[in-house]
Design a protein around this motif. Structure first.
Motif, PDB file in Angstrom:
ATOM      1  N   LEU A 119      43.502   7.656 -45.541  1.00  0.00           N
ATOM      2  CA  LEU A 119      41.811   8.450 -45.401  1.00  0.00           C
ATOM      3  C   LEU A 119      40.868   7.459 -45.737  1.00  0.00           C
ATOM      4  O   LEU A 119      41.125   6.384 -46.687  1.00  0.00           O
ATOM      5  CB  LEU A 119      41.991   9.401 -46.346  1.00  0.00           C
ATOM      6  CG  LEU A 119      40.636  10.354 -46.580  1.00  0.00           C
ATOM      7  CD1 LEU A 119      40.338  11.059 -45.309  1.00  0.00           C
ATOM      8  CD2 LEU A 119      40.785  11.389 -47.568  1.00  0.00           C
ATOM      9  N   ILE A 120      39.707   7.439 -44.896  1.00  0.00           N
ATOM     10  CA  ILE A 120      38.569   6.671 -45.228  1.00  0.00           C
ATOM     11  C   ILE A 120      37.673   7.514 -45.591  1.00  0.00           C
ATOM     12  O   ILE A 120      37.393   8.625 -44.607  1.00  0.00           O
ATOM     13  CB  ILE A 120      37.887   5.751 -44.060  1.00  0.00           C
ATOM     14  CG1 ILE A 120      39.204   4.927 -43.483  1.00  0.00           C
ATOM     15  CG2 ILE A 120      36.886   4.917 -44.498  1.00  0.00           C
ATOM     16  CD1 ILE A 120      39.579   3.884 -44.308  1.00  0.00           C
ATOM     17  N   MET A 160      39.170  13.266 -57.247  1.00  0.00           N
ATOM     18  CA  MET A 160      40.275  14.268 -56.563  1.00  0.00           C
ATOM     19  C   MET A 160      41.349  13.399 -55.528  1.00  0.00           C
ATOM     20  O   MET A 160      42.636  13.654 -55.732  1.00  0.00           O
ATOM     21  CB  MET A 160      39.776  15.527 -55.638  1.00  0.00           C
ATOM     22  CG  MET A 160      40.685  16.336 -54.849  1.00  0.00           C
ATOM     23  SD  MET A 160      40.020  17.811 -54.232  1.00  0.00           S
ATOM     24  CE  MET A 160      38.578  17.088 -53.179  1.00  0.00           C
ATOM     25  N   MET A 161      40.762  12.547 -54.916  1.00  0.00           N
ATOM     26  CA  MET A 161      41.599  11.624 -54.019  1.00  0.00           C
ATOM     27  C   MET A 161      42.472  10.733 -54.929  1.00  0.00           C
ATOM     28  O   MET A 161      43.584  10.122 -54.614  1.00  0.00           O
ATOM     29  CB  MET A 161      40.740  11.064 -53.037  1.00  0.00           C
ATOM     30  CG  MET A 161      40.344  11.927 -51.875  1.00  0.00           C
ATOM     31  SD  MET A 161      38.602  11.176 -51.122  1.00  0.00           S
ATOM     32  CE  MET A 161      38.213  12.481 -50.035  1.00  0.00           C
ATOM     33  N   GLN A 162      41.917  10.209 -56.038  1.00  0.00           N
ATOM     34  CA  GLN A 162      42.467   9.341 -56.800  1.00  0.00           C
ATOM     35  C   GLN A 162      43.947  10.198 -57.366  1.00  0.00           C
ATOM     36  O   GLN A 162      45.036   9.479 -57.139  1.00  0.00           O
ATOM     37  CB  GLN A 162      41.581   8.900 -58.063  1.00  0.00           C
ATOM     38  CG  GLN A 162      42.163   8.182 -58.968  1.00  0.00           C
ATOM     39  CD  GLN A 162      42.583   6.619 -58.379  1.00  0.00           C
ATOM     40  OE1 GLN A 162      41.905   6.143 -57.634  1.00  0.00           O
ATOM     41  NE2 GLN A 162      43.997   6.151 -58.695  1.00  0.00           N
ATOM     42  N   ALA A 163      43.500  11.326 -57.542  1.00  0.00           N
ATOM     43  CA  ALA A 163      44.520  12.128 -58.051  1.00  0.00           C
ATOM     44  C   ALA A 163      45.713  12.598 -57.203  1.00  0.00           C
ATOM     45  O   ALA A 163      46.934  12.467 -57.283  1.00  0.00           O
ATOM     46  CB  ALA A 163      44.203  13.547 -58.732  1.00  0.00           C
ATOM     47  N   TRP A 164      45.155  12.532 -55.993  1.00  0.00           N
ATOM     48  CA  TRP A 164      46.075  12.737 -54.784  1.00  0.00           C
ATOM     49  C   TRP A 164      47.024  11.621 -54.443  1.00  0.00           C
ATOM     50  O   TRP A 164      48.173  11.805 -54.305  1.00  0.00           O
ATOM     51  CB  TRP A 164      45.166  13.047 -53.516  1.00  0.00           C
ATOM     52  CG  TRP A 164      45.903  13.448 -52.239  1.00  0.00           C
ATOM     53  CD1 TRP A 164      46.645  14.507 -51.912  1.00  0.00           C
ATOM     54  CD2 TRP A 164      45.767  12.903 -51.242  1.00  0.00           C
ATOM     55  NE1 TRP A 164      47.005  14.588 -50.552  1.00  0.00           N
ATOM     56  CE2 TRP A 164      46.587  13.450 -50.099  1.00  0.00           C
ATOM     57  CE3 TRP A 164      45.119  11.650 -50.733  1.00  0.00           C
ATOM     58  CZ2 TRP A 164      46.564  12.905 -48.711  1.00  0.00           C
ATOM     59  CZ3 TRP A 164      45.140  11.179 -49.203  1.00  0.00           C
ATOM     60  CH2 TRP A 164      45.919  11.898 -48.289  1.00  0.00           C
ATOM     61  N   PHE A 179      37.143   4.517 -50.502  1.00  0.00           N
ATOM     62  CA  PHE A 179      35.857   5.150 -50.469  1.00  0.00           C
ATOM     63  C   PHE A 179      34.957   4.187 -50.132  1.00  0.00           C
ATOM     64  O   PHE A 179      34.762   3.141 -50.620  1.00  0.00           O
ATOM     65  CB  PHE A 179      35.537   5.431 -51.913  1.00  0.00           C
ATOM     66  CG  PHE A 179      36.738   6.201 -52.832  1.00  0.00           C
ATOM     67  CD1 PHE A 179      37.343   7.194 -52.136  1.00  0.00           C
ATOM     68  CD2 PHE A 179      36.864   5.823 -54.213  1.00  0.00           C
ATOM     69  CE1 PHE A 179      38.279   7.750 -52.976  1.00  0.00           C
ATOM     70  CE2 PHE A 179      37.684   6.585 -54.994  1.00  0.00           C
ATOM     71  CZ  PHE A 179      38.644   7.338 -54.312  1.00  0.00           C
ATOM     72  N   LEU A 180      34.112   4.324 -49.035  1.00  0.00           N
ATOM     73  CA  LEU A 180      32.977   3.545 -48.822  1.00  0.00           C
ATOM     74  C   LEU A 180      31.845   4.398 -49.111  1.00  0.00           C
ATOM     75  O   LEU A 180      31.284   5.553 -48.976  1.00  0.00           O
ATOM     76  CB  LEU A 180      32.899   3.418 -47.102  1.00  0.00           C
ATOM     77  CG  LEU A 180      34.088   2.622 -46.450  1.00  0.00           C
ATOM     78  CD1 LEU A 180      33.942   2.484 -45.050  1.00  0.00           C
ATOM     79  CD2 LEU A 180      34.114   1.272 -47.323  1.00  0.00           C
ATOM     80  N   ALA A 261      37.316   1.212 -53.553  1.00  0.00           N
ATOM     81  CA  ALA A 261      36.008   1.575 -53.435  1.00  0.00           C
ATOM     82  C   ALA A 261      35.010   0.466 -52.994  1.00  0.00           C
ATOM     83  O   ALA A 261      35.219  -0.619 -53.776  1.00  0.00           O
ATOM     84  CB  ALA A 261      35.285   2.044 -54.758  1.00  0.00           C
ATOM     85  N   MET A 262      34.355   0.520 -52.058  1.00  0.00           N
ATOM     86  CA  MET A 262      33.581  -0.589 -51.624  1.00  0.00           C
ATOM     87  C   MET A 262      32.175   0.141 -51.335  1.00  0.00           C
ATOM     88  O   MET A 262      31.845   0.967 -50.404  1.00  0.00           O
ATOM     89  CB  MET A 262      34.199  -1.378 -50.254  1.00  0.00           C
ATOM     90  CG  MET A 262      35.556  -2.069 -50.847  1.00  0.00           C
ATOM     91  SD  MET A 262      35.853  -2.951 -49.331  1.00  0.00           S
ATOM     92  CE  MET A 262      36.795  -1.614 -48.233  1.00  0.00           C
ATOM     93  N   ASN A 263      30.866  -0.711 -51.839  1.00  0.00           N
ATOM     94  CA  ASN A 263      29.677  -0.334 -51.242  1.00  0.00           C
ATOM     95  C   ASN A 263      29.636  -0.854 -49.850  1.00  0.00           C
ATOM     96  O   ASN A 263      30.069  -1.975 -49.597  1.00  0.00           O
ATOM     97  CB  ASN A 263      28.813  -1.163 -52.274  1.00  0.00           C
ATOM     98  CG  ASN A 263      28.726  -0.441 -53.663  1.00  0.00           C
ATOM     99  OD1 ASN A 263      29.200   0.641 -53.831  1.00  0.00           O
ATOM    100  ND2 ASN A 263      27.960  -1.129 -54.487  1.00  0.00           N
TER     101      ASN A 263
END
Ligand SMILES: NC(=O)c1ccc[n+]([C@@H]2O[C@H](COP(=O)([O-])OP(=O)(O)OC[C@H]3O[C@@H](n4cnc5c(N)ncnc54)[C@H](O)[C@@H]3O)[C@@H](O)[C@H]2O)c1
Length: 337
Positions: A119-120, A160-164, A179-180, A261-263
């Motif tokens: 997932l992105i 939530m995605m971290q837990a997933w 995570f963008l 995570a990336m900005n």
């Protein structure tokens, strides 16, 4: 590759679909048209040569979302669908928790059902809230303290995605999310097939262009007494095609059983007045404006520190000059509006 794109009829989602189609992928778009238009899907179908499939679905409908994913079992999902209007989120916070967090719960369950774990996720610099001056330019290690329900809903999705991914790590299932965290996205397709199309419009570049036509209200500049060179707020504008390219690069670095995570910003800031000037030049006419009061919660300067995405990927902004952004936005706008 078989790729599912949520929010495919929206501004960024549709530009992502175009790029994926241009690159030869098979793309399945999902949207409920709550913030977008069917004409955008038609443009994607014209561009897709039979490789663009579309399902009209409400992501909060778990059963329908699972059925949709089963139609074209994806190898990867790009999740753009969300509500993203800050003042609306302040007025109707539950709407944002329901639509942004609730729908993401539903999507992750549906992905589990089709055993897709890549997932992105479209996150935002709004998760950083109003960073202290020592955190600007903003790196990914800046404390995340959102100041409104929109930013909170996106940060909740990240958690939530971290837990997933961790829950599946225990079960030896392969899950990974990037995570963008976007800064300010603007501009349009280089072939003018689609552009930024919101109603109501809340983003600076299209508001400037609308004002330039004289058929819409003048731009209101919210505050010219900030501690910046011309007194107006500074933001980091990234061209939508550069942003989409960041997704292509992110696909290559999806971690296994973890999140990353990336900005996504250029590291260069532009003031409201500078954007207004670029839009005037692109449109070939003045953008009428008037000065207004500051808005609550508008920090003077929000600029990304793009070191991490530069280090981990080959992504570099190529089209994010104000000139490129304003010109591409104007070309589509002048053709369609
Ligand atoms: N535009 C920016 O500058 C910016 C900046 C930071 C983050 N983002 C994020 O990028 C993503 C895309 O932004 P955008 O500007 O393209 O927004 P957009 O409103 O143009 O697109 C969002 C799309 O999602 C659809 N959608 C919303 N809720 C849905 C649901 N429950 N079920 C199905 N479809 C649904 C809408 O109809 C719309 O087509 C959002 O997640 C937003 O938070 C955007």
């Amino acid at each position: 590759m078989q790729i599912t794109v949520t929010g495919a009829a929206g501004y960024i989602g549709s530009h992502a679909c175009l790029k994926l189609l241009d690159d030869g992928h098979e793309v399945h778009g999902l949207d409920n048209f709550s913030r977008s238009f069917e004409r955008t899907v038609q443009a994607l179908q014209r561009a897709g040569g039979g490789r663009f499939h579309f399902t009209h679905v409400e992501l909060n409908d778990q059963r329908a979302t699972t059925a949709a994913l089963k139609l074209h079992a994806p190898e990867i999902v790009l999740h753009f669908a969300a509500f993203a209007v800050v003042p609306e989120s302040v007025q109707f916070p539950l709407l944002y928790w329901h639509n942004n967090v609730g729908a993401t719960v539903s999507l992750l369950n549906a992905m589990d059902a089709v055993d897709c774990g890549k997932l992105i996720f479209s996150s935002t610099c709004a998760t950083y809230g109003e960073p202290a001056p020592e955190h600007i330019p903003i790196g990914e290690d800046c404390p995340q303290r959102p100041t409104h329900a929109y930013g909170e809903s996106k940060l909740a999705c990240e958690h939530m995605m971290q837990a997933w991914v961790q829950s599946h790590a225990l079960a030896e299932r392969d899950r990974g999310v990037v995570f963008l965290r976007y800064f300010n996205v603007a501009g349009g397709d280089h072939l003018d097939r689609i552009g930024e199309d919101h109603d109501p419009e809340t983003h600076l570049v299209p508001i400037c262009l609308r004002a330039a036509t004289g058929r819409h209200a003048p731009l209101i500049v919210h505050g010219n007494d900030y501690p910046t060179p011309d007194g107006t707020c500074i933001r980091d504008y990234v061209h939508v095609e550069d942003l989409v390219q960041a997704h292509i690069e992110a696909i290559k670095v999806i971690p296994r059983r973890d999140t990353l995570a990336m900005n996504v910003g250029t590291g260069v800031g532009a003031s409201v007045i500078e954007v207004l000037r670029a839009c005037s030049l692109a449109a070939g006419r003045e953008v009428p404006f008037r000065m207004g009061a500051r808005r609550n919660g508008d920090p003077p300067r929000l600029v990304s520190h793009p070191e991490k995405i530069f280090r981990l990927t080959n992504w570099r902004p190529a089209r994010s000059s104000l000139e490129d952004i304003a010109r591409s936005a104007w070309r589509w706008f002048a053709k369609e509006k």
